[in-house]
Each structure stands twice: as structure tokens, then as C-alpha cells.
Design an enzyme around this catalytic site. Structure first.
Site, mmCIF file in Angstrom:
data_model
loop_
_atom_site.group_PDB
_atom_site.id
_atom_site.type_symbol
_atom_site.label_atom_id
_atom_site.label_comp_id
_atom_site.label_asym_id
_atom_site.label_seq_id
_atom_site.Cartn_x
_atom_site.Cartn_y
_atom_site.Cartn_z
ATOM 1 N N ALA A 51 -22.395 1.382 9.280
ATOM 2 C CA ALA A 51 -22.132 2.413 8.274
ATOM 3 C C ALA A 51 -22.134 1.804 6.873
ATOM 4 O O ALA A 51 -22.659 2.407 5.930
ATOM 5 C CB ALA A 51 -20.802 3.101 8.558
ATOM 6 N N THR A 54 -25.783 1.026 5.897
ATOM 7 C CA THR A 54 -26.489 2.274 5.603
ATOM 8 C C THR A 54 -26.087 2.813 4.239
ATOM 9 O O THR A 54 -26.943 3.200 3.434
ATOM 10 C CB THR A 54 -26.188 3.328 6.690
ATOM 11 O OG1 THR A 54 -26.565 2.804 7.959
ATOM 12 C CG2 THR A 54 -26.947 4.612 6.434
ATOM 13 N N ASP A 55 -24.803 2.841 3.957
ATOM 14 C CA ASP A 55 -24.333 3.340 2.677
ATOM 15 C C ASP A 55 -24.730 2.394 1.547
ATOM 16 O O ASP A 55 -25.106 2.843 0.458
ATOM 17 C CB ASP A 55 -22.821 3.526 2.716
ATOM 18 C CG ASP A 55 -22.316 4.439 1.632
ATOM 19 O OD1 ASP A 55 -23.049 5.379 1.261
ATOM 20 O OD2 ASP A 55 -21.184 4.235 1.163
ATOM 21 N N GLY A 56 -24.678 1.105 1.796
ATOM 22 C CA GLY A 56 -25.066 0.139 0.780
ATOM 23 C C GLY A 56 -26.543 0.240 0.423
ATOM 24 O O GLY A 56 -26.917 0.130 -0.747
#
Length: 75
Positions: A51, A54-56
Site C-alpha cells: 500500500a 502504491t501510494d508513493g
């Protein structure tokens, strides 16, 4: 269409893709912990890692896109 509206459409799609990716990872995490409750610690570590990546990736792509969108091509 104005260039700013085209750029905002790209950012909207990036945000939507990131949200969908994190939701799918969360879904699989819950399915995995339901099937094997003794693996919660291992699965939770991997969930937060994926997660975060993915967010980074979304945040970095948005930053680079904004950098190019606001850069002057004539120096």
C-alpha cells in the site's frame, strides 16, 4: 480543451488508479487473514509495504507531472 484541464484529467486517473489498487490489496489482505488467521502479522507487513509503494508511486508521479506542467519550455 485547456492544457490545465488535460493535466487535471491525468491526475484524476492516477488518483483513481491508486485508490483502486489499494482497495484490491486491502481486499486480498482481508481474504488472506480470513483463510489463515495465524498469518496476520506477515500479511499485515506485506499489506502496508505494498500500500505504501502504491501510494508513493502516485505521489511521485503527481509531483513529476506538476513539475513538467509548470516548467517553462523556453528556459
Amino acid at each position: 480543451p485547456k492544457p490545465s484541464s488535460a493535466a487535471s484529467d491525468v491526475y484524476k486517473r492516477q488518483a483513481l488508479g491508486s485508490c483502486i489498487g489499494i482497495a484490491l490489496v486491502g481486499q486480498k489482505f482481508l481474504e488472506g487473514t480470513t483463510r489463515q488467521p495465524e498469518m496476520v502479522d506477515t500479511l499485515q507487513t506485506k499489506f502496508f509495504l505494498v500500500a505504501g509503494v502504491t501510494d508513493g508511486a502516485f505521489i511521485i508521479a503527481t509531483g513529476i507531472g506538476l513539475w513538467f506542467a509548470t516548467a517553462s519550455p523556453f528556459g
